[in-house]
Design a protein around this motif. Structure first.
Motif, mmCIF file in Angstrom:
data_model
loop_
_atom_site.group_PDB
_atom_site.id
_atom_site.type_symbol
_atom_site.label_atom_id
_atom_site.label_comp_id
_atom_site.label_asym_id
_atom_site.label_seq_id
_atom_site.Cartn_x
_atom_site.Cartn_y
_atom_site.Cartn_z
ATOM 1 N N ILE A 68 -2.854 2.159 -8.946
ATOM 2 C CA ILE A 68 -2.885 1.317 -7.648
ATOM 3 C C ILE A 68 -2.122 -0.065 -7.746
ATOM 4 O O ILE A 68 -1.319 -0.400 -7.086
ATOM 5 C CB ILE A 68 -4.129 1.526 -6.758
ATOM 6 C CG1 ILE A 68 -3.590 0.868 -5.515
ATOM 7 C CG2 ILE A 68 -4.985 0.556 -7.618
ATOM 8 C CD1 ILE A 68 -3.053 1.778 -4.397
ATOM 9 N N LEU A 69 -2.712 -0.773 -8.826
ATOM 10 C CA LEU A 69 -2.165 -2.046 -9.399
ATOM 11 C C LEU A 69 -0.772 -2.127 -9.732
ATOM 12 O O LEU A 69 -0.136 -3.197 -9.145
ATOM 13 C CB LEU A 69 -3.197 -2.609 -10.349
ATOM 14 C CG LEU A 69 -4.672 -2.698 -9.989
ATOM 15 C CD1 LEU A 69 -5.298 -3.639 -11.348
ATOM 16 C CD2 LEU A 69 -4.706 -3.930 -8.752
ATOM 17 N N LEU A 70 -0.402 -1.236 -10.511
ATOM 18 C CA LEU A 70 0.793 -1.167 -10.608
ATOM 19 C C LEU A 70 1.930 -0.939 -9.642
ATOM 20 O O LEU A 70 2.794 -1.487 -9.336
ATOM 21 C CB LEU A 70 1.315 -0.200 -11.719
ATOM 22 C CG LEU A 70 2.696 -0.115 -12.200
ATOM 23 C CD1 LEU A 70 3.106 -1.213 -12.969
ATOM 24 C CD2 LEU A 70 2.767 1.093 -13.178
ATOM 25 N N ALA A 71 1.426 -0.115 -8.511
ATOM 26 C CA ALA A 71 2.204 0.185 -7.528
ATOM 27 C C ALA A 71 2.315 -1.074 -6.454
ATOM 28 O O ALA A 71 3.309 -1.267 -5.783
ATOM 29 C CB ALA A 71 1.534 1.325 -6.752
ATOM 30 N N ILE A 72 1.190 -1.790 -6.354
ATOM 31 C CA ILE A 72 1.044 -2.902 -5.626
ATOM 32 C C ILE A 72 1.990 -4.044 -6.110
ATOM 33 O O ILE A 72 2.875 -4.755 -5.474
ATOM 34 C CB ILE A 72 -0.426 -3.408 -5.368
ATOM 35 C CG1 ILE A 72 -1.341 -2.461 -4.812
ATOM 36 C CG2 ILE A 72 -0.336 -4.815 -4.852
ATOM 37 C CD1 ILE A 72 -2.770 -3.075 -4.779
ATOM 38 N N ALA A 73 2.036 -4.133 -7.486
ATOM 39 C CA ALA A 73 2.934 -5.193 -8.080
ATOM 40 C C ALA A 73 4.258 -4.709 -7.650
ATOM 41 O O ALA A 73 5.354 -5.623 -7.452
ATOM 42 C CB ALA A 73 2.630 -4.931 -9.499
ATOM 43 N N LEU A 74 4.748 -3.458 -8.015
ATOM 44 C CA LEU A 74 6.111 -3.021 -7.484
ATOM 45 C C LEU A 74 6.423 -3.158 -6.315
ATOM 46 O O LEU A 74 7.746 -3.752 -5.874
ATOM 47 C CB LEU A 74 6.391 -1.586 -8.070
ATOM 48 C CG LEU A 74 6.155 -1.296 -9.478
ATOM 49 C CD1 LEU A 74 6.149 0.156 -9.901
ATOM 50 C CD2 LEU A 74 7.439 -2.059 -10.248
ATOM 51 N N VAL A 75 5.468 -2.975 -5.243
ATOM 52 C CA VAL A 75 6.009 -3.044 -3.766
ATOM 53 C C VAL A 75 6.094 -4.654 -3.604
ATOM 54 O O VAL A 75 6.983 -4.900 -2.706
ATOM 55 C CB VAL A 75 4.719 -2.380 -2.886
ATOM 56 C CG1 VAL A 75 5.171 -2.927 -1.488
ATOM 57 C CG2 VAL A 75 5.022 -0.761 -3.259
ATOM 58 N N ALA A 76 5.064 -5.381 -4.004
ATOM 59 C CA ALA A 76 5.181 -6.809 -3.829
ATOM 60 C C ALA A 76 6.551 -7.319 -4.332
ATOM 61 O O ALA A 76 7.118 -8.341 -3.769
ATOM 62 C CB ALA A 76 4.176 -7.637 -4.497
ATOM 63 N N ALA A 77 6.979 -7.119 -5.275
ATOM 64 C CA ALA A 77 8.363 -7.299 -6.078
ATOM 65 C C ALA A 77 9.542 -6.926 -5.286
ATOM 66 O O ALA A 77 10.512 -7.597 -5.287
ATOM 67 C CB ALA A 77 8.384 -6.817 -7.474
ATOM 68 N N LEU A 78 9.431 -5.679 -4.782
ATOM 69 C CA LEU A 78 10.667 -5.279 -4.193
ATOM 70 C C LEU A 78 10.726 -5.340 -2.792
ATOM 71 O O LEU A 78 11.671 -5.361 -2.014
ATOM 72 C CB LEU A 78 10.658 -3.736 -4.594
ATOM 73 C CG LEU A 78 10.892 -3.249 -5.894
ATOM 74 C CD1 LEU A 78 10.826 -1.650 -6.090
ATOM 75 C CD2 LEU A 78 12.329 -3.881 -6.617
ATOM 76 N N GLY A 79 9.323 -5.749 -2.082
ATOM 77 C CA GLY A 79 9.220 -5.914 -0.670
ATOM 78 C C GLY A 79 8.848 -4.642 0.069
ATOM 79 O O GLY A 79 9.226 -3.563 -0.251
#
Length: 289
Positions: free
Chosen positions: A134-145
């Motif tokens: 979940i942390l990796l997914a949040i980081a990727l979504v935050a980076a990509l929008g």
């Protein structure tokens, strides 16, 4: 002279399906999944109201014959929104499994078949799996929008290493088997060996792992939407419905109850089907059945 006609033998696929459906947990999981798929496909015909239709005068109405699951804080029908939210969850799960399978199979095949690529790919896989999903997914979504496409890409990147590890481990075993060595001795090209002899024998573990990834993807999408980093808030999802209704749990628990039940049933049914497939396709477990 009498002629003996042998009865047609039952196909292996039909036997497998019959053995699989004999397990009550698998049959229950398939029934629940079928219901969710039918509700999602025919949502426009089944839902009594549009998912975004507002009716402030009917806000927080309890479940009744008019409002099967009650209404939320804006007077929207919870039953209709739950059905439409299932469409998005199933779409995200299917898209994530498809994309993660493609990435995972390619990486796993390359790492398992070519020793020179094994170490760098394996280290990348281990590094990605060191982070909580979940942390990796949040980081990727935050980076990509935040968007639906971003959620699918992020979750695919998160779950592809899991499948890649399974494919890599199986490929390491299969590449040393006699029929693969014989194919090499006959001068068959490497791409042909990888697709014809190796990839075909990976279908069982990939299929089993895919059912588990489907469940994880649906659960992760609900978690991202609950945290507000998933899809747009105006799009009904089970996660956003629970997030918006948590402040009304004391006076209108149905706003969060029914989307929560939908998440539990869908994920549980996928896990049941995955467990059944794993037990039937794994020779070591199949002997105990």
């Amino acid at each position: 002279m009498s002629i003996t006609v042998s009865a047609p033998t039952e196909s292996e696929g039909r036997k497998f399906v019959r053995r699989l459906l004999k397990r009550k947990t698998v049959a229950f999981g398939l029934i629940v999944l079928t219901v969710f798929v039918l509700l999602a496909v025919f949502a426009p015909l089944i839902a009594p109201y549009a998912p975004g239709k507002l009716s402030i005068v009917n806000r927080l109405q309890p479940p009744s014959l008019q409002w099967f699951f009650g209404t939320d804080e804006f007077g929207r029908d919870v039953f209709s929104r739950t059905i439409y939210a299932g469409r998005l969850s199933l779409l995200v799960g299917a898209a994530v499994v498809t994309l993660a399978t493609v990435i995972g199979v390619v990486l796993g095949l390359l790492a398992g078949f070519f020793p020179k690529l094994d170490t760098p790919i394996a280290r990348v896989i281990d590094a990605m799996m060191a982070f909580p999903d979940i942390l990796l997914a949040i980081a990727l979504v935050a980076a990509l929008g935040p968007s639906l496409t971003t959620v699918i890409i992020a979750l695919s990147i998160v779950y592809a290493p899991r499948l890649a590890r399974v494919v890599r481990a199986s490929t390491l075993v299969i590449r040393e088997l006699p029929y693969v060595e014989a194919a090499r001795a006959l001068g068959i090209s490497t791409p042909h060996i990888m697709t014809r002899h190796v990839l075909r024998n990976l279908l069982s573990p990939v299929l089993v792992q895919g059912t588990f990834l489907f469940a994880h993807a649906m659960l992760a999408e609900a978690g991202l939407s609950f945290l507000g980093v998933g899809v747009s808030p105006e799009i009904p999802t089970w996660g956003t419905m629970i997030a918006s209704g948590r402040q009304y749990i004391g006076q209108a628990d149905w706003v969060t109850l029914f989307p929560g039940i939908a998440i539990v049933l869908s994920v549980l049914s996928l896990q049941m089907v995955g467990d059944g497939l794993r037990d039937m396709l794994d020779p070591r477990l199949r002997k105990d059945l």
